[in-house]
Design an enzyme around this catalytic site. Structure first.
Site, mmCIF file in Angstrom:
data_model
loop_
_atom_site.group_PDB
_atom_site.id
_atom_site.type_symbol
_atom_site.label_atom_id
_atom_site.label_comp_id
_atom_site.label_asym_id
_atom_site.label_seq_id
_atom_site.Cartn_x
_atom_site.Cartn_y
_atom_site.Cartn_z
ATOM 1 N N ASP A 1 18.171 -25.477 -15.487
ATOM 2 C CA ASP A 1 18.396 -25.308 -16.917
ATOM 3 C C ASP A 1 19.716 -25.930 -17.359
ATOM 4 O O ASP A 1 20.645 -26.095 -16.562
ATOM 5 C CB ASP A 1 18.417 -23.815 -17.264
ATOM 6 C CG ASP A 1 19.438 -23.053 -16.421
ATOM 7 O OD1 ASP A 1 19.513 -23.314 -15.202
ATOM 8 O OD2 ASP A 1 20.176 -22.217 -16.983
ATOM 9 N N GLU A 2 19.766 -26.244 -18.611
ATOM 10 C CA GLU A 2 21.004 -26.566 -19.320
ATOM 11 C C GLU A 2 21.879 -27.600 -18.615
ATOM 12 O O GLU A 2 23.064 -27.374 -18.371
ATOM 13 C CB GLU A 2 21.831 -25.272 -19.546
ATOM 14 C CG GLU A 2 21.079 -24.241 -20.342
ATOM 15 C CD GLU A 2 21.879 -22.949 -20.550
ATOM 16 O OE1 GLU A 2 21.760 -22.363 -21.637
ATOM 17 O OE2 GLU A 2 22.613 -22.532 -19.629
ATOM 18 N N VAL A 3 21.301 -28.732 -18.263
ATOM 19 C CA VAL A 3 22.139 -29.814 -17.752
ATOM 20 C C VAL A 3 22.810 -30.454 -18.962
ATOM 21 O O VAL A 3 22.136 -30.963 -19.854
ATOM 22 C CB VAL A 3 21.310 -30.846 -16.961
ATOM 23 C CG1 VAL A 3 22.220 -31.938 -16.433
ATOM 24 C CG2 VAL A 3 20.578 -30.167 -15.831
#
Lengths: 694, 694
Positions: free
Chosen positions: B333-335
């Site tokens: 998630d959330e790179v």
């Protein structure tokens, strides 16, 4: 001690600011609205010397700490914990990343120094000086262990005023009176998991205790993983034991807090659990199962069996590698003797070796053990029973029998530690423990003899204590024992000790101790509802039966539930102590306002019974306390009548007094393995109503 | 579901016996004086089918339990825990030595059977039937895991009458609706020690959850010992990590409770702590330190650096050996992208490999990771972002974005689990979580698609939760989520859920959870005294700010204190819920008595402010809550005036209403990172006073 007397006068002044909490269930503690240097007035243990100063060191978000330590060092880690605890209490978002880097900003902040790393040995230097002034705190010590002791004192100094938090200006110079300040935790009769031990190590550090005496084997359980003899823990523990990794972790945790860890393997008695694995080493035929009951049991090692000595040699070699402390406790208490008497081979052995009695046989066994311990670099510690002619003088006699035994040992050149008087499992009052002294004022020992008295240990035997209740059995009363062992002998003001025990108890809870909060939990479990106030009110007036009386009420085993009302009651009710204190002040006529407070308390107790009854109806487990609740109402009624009489300055005829004392006698009887703790104080009020004898 | 409807009618009948607790601070719970089969009426999660019977199985000291298990087997150990917990709740000295030998005495007692040992895999059989009659309890299951689920139900059945404790006669047939019922615990942002994990596993078992999703790595910490790459935990954790021995211990503990343990290693973002040890694997130049702040940060692994793949190969080989679960969560998630965008080598790599954007680059990285996991026998689980074309269908999509993503995945043949709607760290009400459904009634999925929805997980992200507060952030609300995942879809009565949540919360505390008792501890620490009642009264009317609003109030870091008043407040105040419920009933005119209860509550809140003020004076950390306390008094005043108006059957002019609504608007503003939870309910009362529009 002249500097201490100055401190005492600070205390006397302070009492003007401090008032005891008045409500039912409250601890005697500084009143919530008291602003001022409360920290300086509630230090526990009391330092050797305290001089109050003028300045105030402000605790704000810019606070920084620093010393010579690096992140892996004991002092650095202690400073990080200090900052974390300080942030926790103040809610301040401290700017310093105290986990990564510590140094005071500019000239200000908290600076600590030490000359060398401390060793975890008796007679190590634990002294420190602490100087607090506006903008500057200096903590200096000979060893990093001294720094740890000083950081605990500093945290206790935290005070508040309108501008926020601060440390009050002061000069403190401090060092322990005794070098061996211990807490024994019995994990044999009930197992206590790693987190119980760790949080109690935190609590010990907070009151400057420095020896965890870990009672690891008992009839009811063998609690250490042995890689050499794995059957010991596999068969002797119900799966409830510490792995060697856990033991090393606990020793490191203790070391970080300047605490020694001394293991005890109780031999040759108290050893049933060993024989589940090795029945052949017992003096009787067996078979053996883990003991569930409590008491003194027959199974004992067979000193006449030569096979046991290589076994102990291998076992203690392993344990000597696991436990770094130079001392190892071999127990030696309460060898019951039946198995020895009934074994013809042992009788023949005694005859052959000229061992007149079982005591001589045990001395023989101890000498063999001593040789093994010495071989593996350990000094022997044991209970009174091991004190027999011919032992070397570097052993330590641990006295459960009393000061007389300690004096005898010292007079013969043996070191000793005291536990008699500090059996905290027996639910006796803090006052009793507090006034117990390893070297009382009337000690017959000369200076050389006194030096052999190393200190003492509170002993937490755990027949009746589980992981849910053990904290409340140890704390806060053990803080009073810690003060006896640390502070100057002249610090003996009981009322002042109780006054400081309240704030100290909260500081202990701050560390994760469950001694306060588990009371509500236990009561909620029993009641099945959250609304437990009537039970709490009753609990403030009730204490568990003292000494060994509780064992007379039921056949307790290690599988019994320790979840009853009696288990929720504190060993000593602070509210009951406070009530008794108020009654004393009222009867002495020194405090006129206190009558109204006593009346309010008695009224609450009297009215409580009607509130308790519906809870009993819903919870069969609570029904055993109905007599306590009813009797509390009755004695409170007698108390109110007496108060009314005394307030009017009247007297009552003998029959009136007799009738009420009869109610009190009835109310003093135990119920639910507990008893009312306020009967005596009310009795004093009733008796004060009696007409003078003509 | 027809059998369930019979159960529902039992419930309806039962409501006649049950009344909500009325005092300020009480949980909605069966009244203390209610005798009767309360256990049958408070089961949570609700079983698939329950039929009440006539008999009562008496729980007394002769109670015995037995089944096919031996002392080392899962069911035997579970039965021993059952007996111990039962003894704890009832205070009974059970005669059976349930640690050593279990079999029911004669024909009576509790008998359990199972056909085979259960495997810790999705779609394992967890069903059971439970038959309770006078003198006999039969618990039958396909697997020993089913026995565990049934024992939890049986313990919940415990009821009391005048004769003592009993299990009410009933026939229960039960099985889960979803096979993946999880709780995620984030130990990266705050570390949570072993005992936190263990007690939460106990709580999970009590509500029949079966997957611990262990979020082990984050920007703020790398929490697993790696023997292959020890720098990872040595440099990336501040010393706060689990040893492999501890991890194995926790996995065994979970297995004993029928719970899978799925590890998560969040990649390629959320990975700063890895780069403290291995800066060369990051996409930016560094240097790197353990992140203290919270948010989405730039550091990410460099997918273009071929060296990372052998690193992950060796690392996941080690972890695959440590964690037996067939699934491994790779986060994903959330790179954040900045490091990738700023790195010329990565830009060149994307171009060379035809990777159009960072999403494609991450898909490339995931495919490489997938190959490694597959090689080591693990199936991949990841957050929504990993769902990219070309992945095999035995991966599991974990949806934090919502049900739409779950539907899309299922329609393409992918298995999915839901967490959107179950972010329990955001302090939203149980009702919101309870009505969230992985397969809502209007789901567009066909039967095949529905089978791919395996279940869901509550996610306990721990930016704002420490070991002291995490239990209260998880429980009791997660019991409502557990019911959604276990019970039939038709079980959706919100009021009934809240009614059962009170008793369930106490059962959880029974297991050692701190969610109730730490509130008092936190308040005592802040107040510095034991007398915290005014703070508790205020806390019943206050909740932490919801969603991410708290982060807007201060720059929280992992070193910030989470010891403020807001941290002592429950995420959802049950007292506030109960108050709102009463207001609803009062305004609907259905319950005439309730007006007096509302008045008593409002009066207590109004009078509370004067009691709070002295506590604030003594405690700077508490001063931030003065507006909350003052506003509670003000809105309570408005509430009392409205109640008076409505009770008289009167109406008030618009200006009167407006003036009070203005007070309410002001009072709705946050203070101390918290807000009043009772403003809306009082607003409904104020508005009800308005004169009808002409």
């Amino acid at each position: 001690m002249d500097r201490f007397s100055r401190f005492a006068s600070v205390f006397a002044l302070a009492l003007a600011f401090l008032a005891f909490g008045g409500s039912v269930g409250a601890f005697p503690a500084p009143h919530a609205s008291a602003a001022g240097p409360t920290g300086l007035l509630t230090l526990m243990p009391v330092p050797e010397s305290v001089t109050a100063g003028e300045g105030r060191f402000r605790v704000d978000e810019d606070l920084a700490i620093g010393g010579p330590g690096v992140p892996t060092s004991r002092s650095f880690k202690a400073a990080a914990r200090f900052m974390s605890r300080l942030a926790g209490r103040t809610g301040l978002f401290l700017k310093q990343d105290f986990l990564a880097a510590q140094k005071p900003a500019g000239d200000g902040g908290i600076r600590y120094t030490y000359e060398r790393e401390g060793r975890l040995l008796p007679n190590e230097d634990e002294s420190y000086t602490l100087s607090v002034a506006t903008g500057r705190v200096a903590l200096n010590a000979k060893t990093d262990i001294g720094v740890l002791r000083g950081l605990e004192t500093l945290l206790q100094l935290l005070s508040a005023d309108e501008a926020g938090y601060y440390f009050p200006g002061c000069e403190i110079s401090d060092r322990p009176r005794f070098t061996w300040r211990g807490l024994l935790i019995d994990v044999g009769r009930h197992f206590h998991p790693v987190d119980v031990i760790k949080r109690n190590l935190d609590a010990m550090a907070a009151v400057k205790l420095n020896v965890l005496h870990w009672h690891l084997t008992e009839d009811q359980g063998f609690r250490v993983e042995s890689k050499v003899f794995p059957k010991l823990h596999e068969l002797g523990s119900d799966g409830l034991f510490y792995t060697q990794v856990q033991i090393r972790d606990i020793i490191a945790y203790a070391s970080d807090r300047g605490i020694r860890v001394m293991p005890e393997f109780d031999l040759p008695g108290h050893s049933t659990s060993w024989f589940v694995a090795y029945p052949e080493f017992a003096s009787g035929p067996g078979p053996y199962a883990i003991e569930r009951r409590f008491g003194v049991f027959a199974p004992a090692f067979n000193p006449a069996d030569e096979r046991i000595y290589p076994f102990f040699d291998a076992f203690f070699k392993e344990m000597a590698g696991l436990f770094p402390d130079p001392y190892l406790h071999i127990g030696g208490d309460e060898v019951e003797g039946h198995q020895w008497d009934a074994n013809p081979a042992i009788q023949a052995f005694k005859k052959k070796n000229g061992l007149a009695d079982n005591s001589a046989l045990q001395a023989y066994f101890n000498k063999r053990l001593l040789r093994i311990l010495t071989k593996h670099g350990k000094k022997m510690v044991g209970w009174d029973e091991i004190f027999q002619p011919g032992l070397p003088t570097d052993i330590v006699i641990h006295s459960w029998r009393g000061q007389k035994a300690l004096v005898e040992a010292a007079q013969k050149g043996y070191q000793g530690i005291l536990s008699n008087g500090w059996y905290i499992d027996l639910c006796q009052p803090a006052e009793y423990h507090y006034l117990n002294d390893p070297i009382p004022a009337d000690s017959p020992l000369d200076d050389a003899g006194k030096k052999l008295v190393l200190g003492g240990e509170a002993t937490m035997w755990s027949e009746l204590a589980t992981f849910e209740t053990i904290d409340s059995r140890i704390w806060p009363r053990t803080a009073a024992i810690a003060e006896r062992l640390w502070s100057p002998a002249s610090v003996r003001d009981v009322e002042d000790m109780y006054r400081r025990l309240g704030p100290m108890s909260l500081r202990l809870e701050d560390l994760g101790l469950l001694h306060i909060k588990n009371q509500d939990m236990l009561l909620r479990r029993l009641a099945g509802v959250q609304h437990i106030k009537p039970l709490k009110v009753l609990a403030t007036a009730v204490e568990p039966l003292e000494n060994y009386e509780r064992h007379g009420q039921a056949a307790y085993t290690s599988l019994s539930p320790f979840t009853r009302f009696v288990d929720a009651c504190a060993p000593e009710s602070m509210a009951a102590w406070l009530f008794g204190n108020k009654v004393g002040r009222f009867l002495a006529g020194k405090d006129k306002k206190v009558g109204a407070e006593i009346a309010a308390t008695l009224k609450a107790w009297k009215d409580n019974h009607a509130l308790v009854l519906p809870l009993l109806a819903a919870s069969p487990a609570l029904r055993e306390i109905e007599p306590l609740s009813l009797n509390l109402a009755r004695v409170s009624e007698a108390g109110l009548e007496s108060l009314d009489c005394l307030t009017r300055g009247e007297r009552r005829p003998a029959a009136w007094v007799e009738a009420r004392l009869k109610v009190l006698t009835e109310a003093a009887k135990p119920a639910g393995h507990a008893e009312l703790a306020v009967v005596k104080a009310i009795g004093r009020m009733v008796e004060a109503c009696a007409e003078p004898v003509k």
